[in-house]
Design a protein around this motif. Structure first.
Motif, PDB file in Angstrom:
ATOM      1  N   ALA A   8      62.059  64.417  69.926  1.00 23.07           N
ATOM      2  CA  ALA A   8      60.691  64.093  69.499  1.00 23.07           C
ATOM      3  C   ALA A   8      60.483  64.478  68.043  1.00 23.07           C
ATOM      4  O   ALA A   8      59.881  63.716  67.257  1.00 23.07           O
ATOM      5  CB  ALA A   8      59.677  64.800  70.395  1.00 23.07           C
ATOM      6  N   LEU A   9      60.972  65.650  67.660  1.00 22.36           N
ATOM      7  CA  LEU A   9      60.858  66.089  66.266  1.00 22.36           C
ATOM      8  C   LEU A   9      61.641  65.171  65.340  1.00 22.36           C
ATOM      9  O   LEU A   9      61.182  64.828  64.239  1.00 22.36           O
ATOM     10  CB  LEU A   9      61.359  67.533  66.131  1.00 22.36           C
ATOM     11  N   PHE A  12      59.741  61.972  65.008  1.00 25.43           N
ATOM     12  CA  PHE A  12      58.568  62.207  64.156  1.00 25.43           C
ATOM     13  C   PHE A  12      58.967  62.164  62.687  1.00 25.43           C
ATOM     14  O   PHE A  12      58.291  61.541  61.859  1.00 25.43           O
ATOM     15  CB  PHE A  12      57.947  63.562  64.501  1.00 25.43           C
ATOM     16  N   GLU A  15      59.860  58.558  61.646  1.00 23.07           N
ATOM     17  CA  GLU A  15      58.660  57.733  61.455  1.00 23.07           C
ATOM     18  C   GLU A  15      57.948  58.102  60.162  1.00 23.07           C
ATOM     19  O   GLU A  15      57.470  57.221  59.432  1.00 23.07           O
ATOM     20  CB  GLU A  15      57.724  57.904  62.657  1.00 23.07           C
ATOM     21  N   TRP A  16      57.896  59.373  59.865  1.00 23.45           N
ATOM     22  CA  TRP A  16      57.265  59.838  58.616  1.00 23.45           C
ATOM     23  C   TRP A  16      58.012  59.291  57.407  1.00 23.45           C
ATOM     24  O   TRP A  16      57.395  58.811  56.448  1.00 23.45           O
ATOM     25  CB  TRP A  16      57.250  61.362  58.591  1.00 23.45           C
ATOM     26  N   ILE A  48      60.402  52.680  65.872  1.00 27.20           N
ATOM     27  CA  ILE A  48      60.653  53.912  66.615  1.00 27.20           C
ATOM     28  C   ILE A  48      61.156  53.600  68.022  1.00 27.20           C
ATOM     29  O   ILE A  48      61.924  54.352  68.616  1.00 27.20           O
ATOM     30  CB  ILE A  48      59.372  54.781  66.657  1.00 27.20           C
ATOM     31  N   VAL A 182      55.057  59.640  69.845  1.00 29.72           N
ATOM     32  CA  VAL A 182      55.277  59.823  68.399  1.00 29.72           C
ATOM     33  C   VAL A 182      54.528  58.754  67.608  1.00 29.72           C
ATOM     34  O   VAL A 182      53.870  59.065  66.600  1.00 29.72           O
ATOM     35  CB  VAL A 182      56.788  59.768  68.076  1.00 29.72           C
ATOM     36  N   CYS A 185      50.779  59.346  67.167  1.00 29.40           N
ATOM     37  CA  CYS A 185      50.437  60.357  66.155  1.00 29.40           C
ATOM     38  C   CYS A 185      50.166  59.727  64.793  1.00 29.40           C
ATOM     39  O   CYS A 185      49.325  60.210  64.024  1.00 29.40           O
ATOM     40  CB  CYS A 185      51.563  61.385  66.038  1.00 29.40           C
ATOM     41  N   PHE A 186      50.875  58.635  64.470  1.00 28.56           N
ATOM     42  CA  PHE A 186      50.715  57.978  63.177  1.00 28.56           C
ATOM     43  C   PHE A 186      49.747  56.791  63.255  1.00 28.56           C
ATOM     44  O   PHE A 186      48.964  56.563  62.345  1.00 28.56           O
ATOM     45  CB  PHE A 186      52.071  57.512  62.651  1.00 28.56           C
TER      46      PHE A 186
END
Length: 318
Positions: A8-9, A12, A15-16, A48, A182, A185-186
């Protein structure tokens, strides 16, 4: 669980980084007369889901069922074509042909003379499912919230009925759920859109899992697990078809788009309402005895039809 947290990290971070790189690559959704956003926004963030599929392959390796190899290969082809479409828009017909070929190959195991009609029905239903998920990708968190609920209910159904290759189906669902969390979140902050690469990819995997469930349980009423988004998309396509519009071209006439652009309801409220409605419908379905499933499906379709035409005929929808 620890592996999923690390994954997951990693997702993340990916995606960032993608959001930072997308504008430099020209992957930005401009503001047009069909837009639901007010500023140019990076698109293609749904890549993703491609990372999630690759993670599934790396985790399972040689344990992947043989006929799933064709499905996963087709998913990769579909993702590449969809991502290219996000960069350089392709004509609708070639995109549809690629989808048909990929789905036909994914289900080739079920293509035999004695049940050719079932194979054709699986292909047609899967194409409808893929495009339904693509159609609902139009406002903030619409696709992400809806996929989260659909994947959770599919996961419950898999664990309840233990179909063939259920362990692989559970793992694939978990990876797609992780990608959805994930992405939310964005996407909730309007920092990135899914793009065709995300909507079509997740629609494809959900269609495959759903078709496998239906085949293994011999219960086609399971389509109700995606009924809300599917119903909105199909009814809107039929309405446009009867009105003489070209149904292959994009539009802004789905119910959720009417509610946001003409009724001026908040995006997150409409997205949440679709997801909650699907959750309620699916939960009641699981609570009912099997003998009542088809009757329940008919009642749900009737109720959705009433709501659909109520919204269409409301003066605010003009």
């Amino acid at each position: 669980m620890e592996n999923y947290l690390i994954a997951a990290l990693a997702m993340f971070l990916l995606e960032w980084l993608y959001i930072r790189l997308a504008p430099r690559l020209g992957l930005v959704a401009p503001v047009t007369d069909r837009s639901s956003h007010s500023r140019p926004t990076p698109t293609g963030g749904g890549i993703i889901y491609v990372f999630a599929a690759l993670a599934f392959v790396l985790q399972h390796g040689t344990q992947i069922p043989p006929h799933w190899t064709w499905m996963l290969g087709g998913g990769l082809v579909l993702s590449i074509v969809s991502f290219w479409d996000d960069i350089h828009p392709l004509p609708p017909l070639p995109r549809l042909l690629v989808q048909i070929i990929v789905v036909c190959v994914a289900f080739k195991t079920y293509c035999y003379p004695q049940a050719l009609h079932i194979y054709v029905l699986m292909v047609v239903c899967s194409i409808c499912c893929i495009n339904a998920f693509n159609f609902i990708d139009g406002i903030r968190c619409m696709l992400a919230f809806y996929c989260l609920i659909v994947l959770l209910t599919l996961l419950y159904a898999i664990l309840r009925w233990h179909p063939t290759n259920y362990e692989s189906m559970v793992t694939l669902c978990c990876w797609m759920l992780l990608a959805s969390v994930v992405f939310i979140c964005f996407n909730a902050g309007d920092h990135v859109f899914s793009g065709d690469v995300g909507a079509i990819t997740i629609g494809y995997y959900i269609a495959f899992i759903l078709m496998m469930l239906i085949v293994c349980t011999a219960d086609a009423s399971l389509f109700i697990l995606i009924i809300v988004g599917l119903f909105d998309s199909c009814m809107t396509v039929l309405q446009r078809l009867f009105a003489g519009y070209n149904i292959l071209f994009p539009h802004k006439q789905n119910i959720y788009q009417v509610l946001t652009s003409k009724w001026h309801l908040p995006h997150l409220a409409v997205s949440g309402a679709y997801a909650v409605l699907q959750l309620v419908i699916s939960t009641i379905y699981f609570l009912l005895p099997t003998d009542f499933h088809w009757l329940y499906c008919i009642l749900v379709i009737v109720a959705l039809t009433v709501v659909y035409f109520f919204i269409r005929r409301d003066p605010r929808s003009a």
